[in-house]
Design a protein around this motif. Sequence first.
Motif, PDB file in Angstrom:
ATOM      1  N   LYS A 133       0.774  -1.202  -0.096  1.00 37.42           N
ATOM      2  CA  LYS A 133      -0.162   0.009   0.257  1.00 37.42           C
ATOM      3  C   LYS A 133       1.449   1.398   0.642  1.00 37.42           C
ATOM      4  O   LYS A 133       1.786   1.581   0.664  1.00 37.42           O
ATOM      5  CB  LYS A 133      -0.926   0.550   0.861  1.00 37.42           C
ATOM      6  N   GLN A 164      -5.458   9.882  -5.638  1.00 43.59           N
ATOM      7  CA  GLN A 164      -5.879   8.061  -6.056  1.00 43.59           C
ATOM      8  C   GLN A 164      -5.521   6.857  -5.360  1.00 43.59           C
ATOM      9  O   GLN A 164      -5.746   6.001  -5.624  1.00 43.59           O
ATOM     10  CB  GLN A 164      -5.721   7.733  -7.155  1.00 43.59           C
ATOM     11  N   SER A 165      -4.084   7.299  -5.159  1.00 49.81           N
ATOM     12  CA  SER A 165      -3.197   6.209  -4.719  1.00 49.81           C
ATOM     13  C   SER A 165      -3.588   5.834  -2.998  1.00 49.81           C
ATOM     14  O   SER A 165      -3.170   5.263  -2.488  1.00 49.81           O
ATOM     15  CB  SER A 165      -1.782   6.255  -4.663  1.00 49.81           C
ATOM     16  N   ASP A 166      -4.715   6.942  -2.227  1.00 46.22           N
ATOM     17  CA  ASP A 166      -4.251   6.955  -1.339  1.00 46.22           C
ATOM     18  C   ASP A 166      -3.385   7.438  -0.893  1.00 46.22           C
ATOM     19  O   ASP A 166      -2.854   6.545   0.452  1.00 46.22           O
ATOM     20  CB  ASP A 166      -5.513   5.551  -0.699  1.00 46.22           C
ATOM     21  N   CYS A 167      -2.197   8.243  -1.113  1.00 48.77           N
ATOM     22  CA  CYS A 167      -0.879   8.086  -0.092  1.00 48.77           C
ATOM     23  C   CYS A 167      -0.418   9.507   0.070  1.00 48.77           C
ATOM     24  O   CYS A 167      -1.322  10.243  -0.641  1.00 48.77           O
ATOM     25  CB  CYS A 167       0.295   7.409  -1.054  1.00 48.77           C
ATOM     26  N   TYR A 263      -4.098   1.639 -10.489  1.00 45.28           N
ATOM     27  CA  TYR A 263      -4.587   0.582 -10.376  1.00 45.28           C
ATOM     28  C   TYR A 263      -4.400   0.197  -8.543  1.00 45.28           C
ATOM     29  O   TYR A 263      -4.853  -1.555  -8.109  1.00 45.28           O
ATOM     30  CB  TYR A 263      -4.048  -0.797 -10.973  1.00 45.28           C
ATOM     31  N   VAL A 264      -3.998   1.379  -7.318  1.00 50.33           N
ATOM     32  CA  VAL A 264      -3.551   0.688  -6.492  1.00 50.33           C
ATOM     33  C   VAL A 264      -4.610   0.011  -5.804  1.00 50.33           C
ATOM     34  O   VAL A 264      -4.586  -0.497  -4.886  1.00 50.33           O
ATOM     35  CB  VAL A 264      -2.920   2.178  -5.788  1.00 50.33           C
ATOM     36  N   ARG A 265      -6.123   1.098  -6.068  1.00 49.17           N
ATOM     37  CA  ARG A 265      -7.045   0.068  -5.100  1.00 49.17           C
ATOM     38  C   ARG A 265      -7.747  -1.068  -5.198  1.00 49.17           C
ATOM     39  O   ARG A 265      -8.043  -1.728  -4.580  1.00 49.17           O
ATOM     40  CB  ARG A 265      -8.819   1.291  -4.929  1.00 49.17           C
ATOM     41  N   LYS A 266      -7.643  -1.560  -6.952  1.00 53.94           N
ATOM     42  CA  LYS A 266      -8.097  -2.385  -7.422  1.00 53.94           C
ATOM     43  C   LYS A 266      -7.315  -3.571  -7.421  1.00 53.94           C
ATOM     44  O   LYS A 266      -7.786  -4.673  -6.254  1.00 53.94           O
ATOM     45  CB  LYS A 266      -8.267  -1.880  -8.966  1.00 53.94           C
ATOM     46  N   LEU A 268      -5.321  -4.071  -4.914  1.00 54.37           N
ATOM     47  CA  LEU A 268      -5.262  -3.693  -3.367  1.00 54.37           C
ATOM     48  C   LEU A 268      -6.644  -4.500  -2.591  1.00 54.37           C
ATOM     49  O   LEU A 268      -6.689  -5.855  -2.279  1.00 54.37           O
ATOM     50  CB  LEU A 268      -4.766  -2.952  -2.170  1.00 54.37           C
ATOM     51  N   GLU A 269      -7.671  -4.450  -2.842  1.00 52.62           N
ATOM     52  CA  GLU A 269      -8.830  -4.845  -2.865  1.00 52.62           C
ATOM     53  C   GLU A 269      -8.862  -6.312  -3.376  1.00 52.62           C
ATOM     54  O   GLU A 269      -9.186  -7.773  -2.691  1.00 52.62           O
ATOM     55  CB  GLU A 269     -10.494  -3.993  -3.719  1.00 52.62           C
ATOM     56  N   GLU A 272      -7.087  -8.341  -1.418  1.00 55.70           N
ATOM     57  CA  GLU A 272      -6.725  -8.806   0.436  1.00 55.70           C
ATOM     58  C   GLU A 272      -8.726  -9.539   0.179  1.00 55.70           C
ATOM     59  O   GLU A 272      -8.978 -11.044   0.731  1.00 55.70           O
ATOM     60  CB  GLU A 272      -7.707  -7.380   0.996  1.00 55.70           C
TER      61      GLU A 272
END
Length: 372
Positions: A133, A164-167, A263-266, A268-269, A272
């Motif tokens: 992440k 968009q990357s949640d960083c 593509y970070v969120r996709k 990581l989802e 998980e």
Amino acid sequence: MQQTVLRASSSSVNGRPTAAPIALRCCKRARLAYFRPARAAVLNRPDSEEGLTYKKAGVDIDAGDELVKRIQKMNPDIGGFGGLVPFGDSYLVAGTDGVGTKLKLAFDMNKHDTVGIDLVAMSVNDIITLGAKPLFFLDYYATGFLDVDTAEMVIKGIVEGCKQSDCVLLGGETAEMPGFYQKGEYDLAGFAVGAVKKDKLIDGKNIKAGDVVLGLSSSGVHSNGFSLVRKVLEVSNTSLHDHTPWDASKTFGDVLLAPTIIYVRKVLELHEKVGLKGVVHITGGGMPENIPRVIPDGLGVSIKDGSWPMPELFKWLQHTGKVPTADMRRTFNLGVGLVVVVDPAKVDEVRQLAPEAFVLGEVVPGDGVTFV
């Protein structure tokens, strides 16, 4: 350097790594496959036919490969999409990249609000291949003369990419170097750091024959291969302001400056909820040279040609520039921005979470990437 301006954040990172880092070194514009040479079948245009290639456009991937080999003699622990540093029960994962000559199009179009997204995407899309992440991002903006309005637009794009990357955009540097860059030009570099629990690391070691390879669409060329793109535009006398033949509502500039998908969120989802065995960021080197970077020895990947939606842009580039198929595959993503490898029993779950994903092929005994 005449002047440097440090853009610092009040945020800080505490702690020290517990072991020496696993190093990273990638050839900037040609993401090379370090594990083994890749094979590419010719499908559409014979390689013997005279036409433009990446090398003719000024980029020698083989020279980049040679440099990496020499660096490996000094530091053998290189070759992945990101560098790993053990940190307690986790790894810190770092990556760095730039935007390349896509910036030339931004200069010509006087459009600077999206290349910052590209900058973030090129680094965070690398570190998520390991399941990390993104935590923070740093940028480097260099120019001969600081145009504050232009720099602000670029940094707004970087901020958007970080969102968009949640960083966090932790900081960066602005370097003004008169005489080093042409008037109105600048260059960008970016650096991302993320973290992943050791038991969640995606390292490809459990990939086996029969596993399924799926792809996620790109938004276009993303941020690799623009030296060849620009050469095709040049020899065909095509302006960035010309409307594309496949969509009269868009210009070539509009299509080519579409920002790289993050593509970070996709990823990581998917990791998980499904568990991913391998993730590949399709950058320079295309599928033939990037996919082998996560596949264990003794295995290859069979890709079914035509199994994904090929954007009209790539068809136009190949036809107009008479580019051999092997060079198209080795230079561009061809519409596949990210690849994931999963157990066959997990395919339906992936498709439920990511309906846009398409099956590209499967892992097979052998070596490299073949197109069938």
